[in-house]
Design an enzyme around this catalytic site. Structure first.
Site, mmCIF file in Angstrom:
data_model
loop_
_atom_site.group_PDB
_atom_site.id
_atom_site.type_symbol
_atom_site.label_atom_id
_atom_site.label_comp_id
_atom_site.label_asym_id
_atom_site.label_seq_id
_atom_site.Cartn_x
_atom_site.Cartn_y
_atom_site.Cartn_z
ATOM 1 N N CYS A 114 0.904 -1.234 -0.091
ATOM 2 C CA CYS A 114 0.029 0.159 0.115
ATOM 3 C C CYS A 114 0.769 1.220 -0.015
ATOM 4 C CB CYS A 114 -0.887 -0.041 1.368
ATOM 5 S SG CYS A 114 -2.048 -1.408 1.055
ATOM 6 N N HIS A 248 -3.517 7.599 1.520
ATOM 7 C CA HIS A 248 -3.851 6.204 1.223
ATOM 8 C C HIS A 248 -5.297 6.049 1.632
ATOM 9 C CE1 HIS A 248 -3.804 2.063 0.596
ATOM 10 N NE2 HIS A 248 -3.609 1.684 1.766
ATOM 11 N N ASN A 278 -9.906 -0.057 -0.691
ATOM 12 C CA ASN A 278 -8.341 0.271 -0.644
ATOM 13 C C ASN A 278 -7.801 -0.767 -1.744
ATOM 14 O OD1 ASN A 278 -5.682 -0.116 -0.261
ATOM 15 N ND2 ASN A 278 -6.046 -0.679 2.121
#
Ligand code: UT7
Length: 324
Positions: A114, A248, A278
């Site tokens: 990520c 993020h 996500n």
């Protein structure tokens, strides 16, 4: 004036197929209410059969190249941040390079899950400062749903697929333009709180995401705040000068916590987690692209980027967007 690394174009791509929380609740023991309340997610996009990470990356890259007015043949460097490459090897970046016709570029993947986009941005910046490249494409692209265990409701509701891309150009510009600061961190001691239970050398399989959600949440709150402070200090900028937080997109509670901690007004935070979930390395450039193309982010705006994920690996960057 000095040689600056400017961010001159952005683009994104989302697969057509949308899976809502209601769709998920038909085959997973969950509910729209739980997912929205705990994460802010309402839906996610999912790749179609035969649609590959490289396809998402190429679509995002083409939009970013058009936006910057740069031809693929002028690109010197392509960095693709991905945890879900088409193949174990060669890199997804070399496929992207070939299909874009970016014939003079050298290309490779960066794997920081990520945190992949902030890692890839910093790697590209370093190579451009070292004068290995003057025009670069930095892409975050993921088919993350391929890594999900649909029987694990603690993880399968959280992720989605997509890609985002930026064009970087090295140019003479005022010192307060382009990438102003960046910082990267890793701590492999926390490997077991977020990982995939497979890999080429472990068992020859791709594996599925495993996560201790609450532990990751605690680290995220802590480490994102400290890396954000670090890049602000590095650039000698105070939080109230930040025009946009482009974080993020893992959980709306983490995003809102960062907004409050740094005293930013809510409308100065780009939130896409509700629509995209996500998307790992793709989440920041997807959010950035949305806010640039809908006119919120303007050239000259100061952007704060931050991300954390498996590794643990985390990082942040400050960028004054566009050309003066
Ligand atoms: O991008 C990488 C970084 N990743 C992150 O930043 C993720 C960080 N972590 C999180 O976002 C949150 O920890 C989660 C969203 C993953 C989980 O939220 P939570 O508030 O920490 O929930 P929890 O894991 O403590 O679970 C609470 C309850 C449990 O039930 P009991 O034990 O209290 O009866 C879970 O079994 O919720 C249950 N649960 C669910 N219920 C309905 C877990 N997943 C689900 C689900 N639907 N999908």
């Amino acid at each position: 004036m000095s040689n600056r690394i400017l961010m001159t174009g952005v683009g994104a791509y989302l697969p057509e197929k949308i899976i809502t929380n209601y769709d998920l609740a038909q085959w997973v023991d969950t509910s729209d209410e739980w997912i929205k309340q705990r994460t802010g997610i309402a839906q996610r996009h999912m790749v179609a059969d035969g649609e590959l990470t490289s396809d998402l990356a190429i679509n995002a890259a083409n939009e970013a190249l058009n936006h910057a007015g740069v031809a693929a043949s002028d690109i010197d460097l392509i960095v693709v941040a991905t945890t879900t490459p088409d193949d174990t090897f060669p890199s997804t970046a070399t496929k992207v390079q070939h299909k874009l016709g970016a014939n003079k570029a050298f290309a490779f993947d960066v794997q920081a899950v990520c945190a992949g986009f902030v890692y890839a941005l910093s790697v590209a910046e370093s190579m451009m400062i070292a004068q290995k490249a003057t025009k670069a494409l930095v892409i975050g692209a993921e088919s993350f749903t391929k890594l999900l265990d649909w029987n694990d409701r603690g993880t399968c509701v959280l992720f989605g697929d997509g890609a985002g891309a930026v064009v970087l150009e090295a140019e003479e510009a005022p010192d307060n333009f382009g990438i102003l600061a960046s910082s990267l961190h890793s701590d492999g001691a926390y490997r077991d709180i977020l990982y995939v239970d497979g890999g080429p050398s472990v068992n020859g399989e791709v594996g599925h995401v495993r996560m201790e959600g609450q532990d990751v949440f605690r680290h995220a709150v802590d480490k994102l705040a400290s890396v954000m402070q670090e890049v602000l200090d590095q650039a000698g900028i105070s939080a109230d000068e930040v025009d946009w937080l482009v974080p993020h997109q893992a959980n709306i509670r983490i995003i809102n916590g960062m907004q409050r901690k740094f005293g930013l007004s809510s409308e100065r935070v780009v939130r896409t987690v509700d629509k995209h979930a996500n998307t790992s390395a793709a989440s920041i450039p997807l959010a950035l692209s949305q806010a640039v193309h809908d006119g919120r982010i303007q050239p000259g705006d100061l952007l704060a980027l931050e991300a954390i994920g498996g590794g643990l690996a985390w990082g942040g960057a400050l960028v004054r967007f566009g050309r003066p």
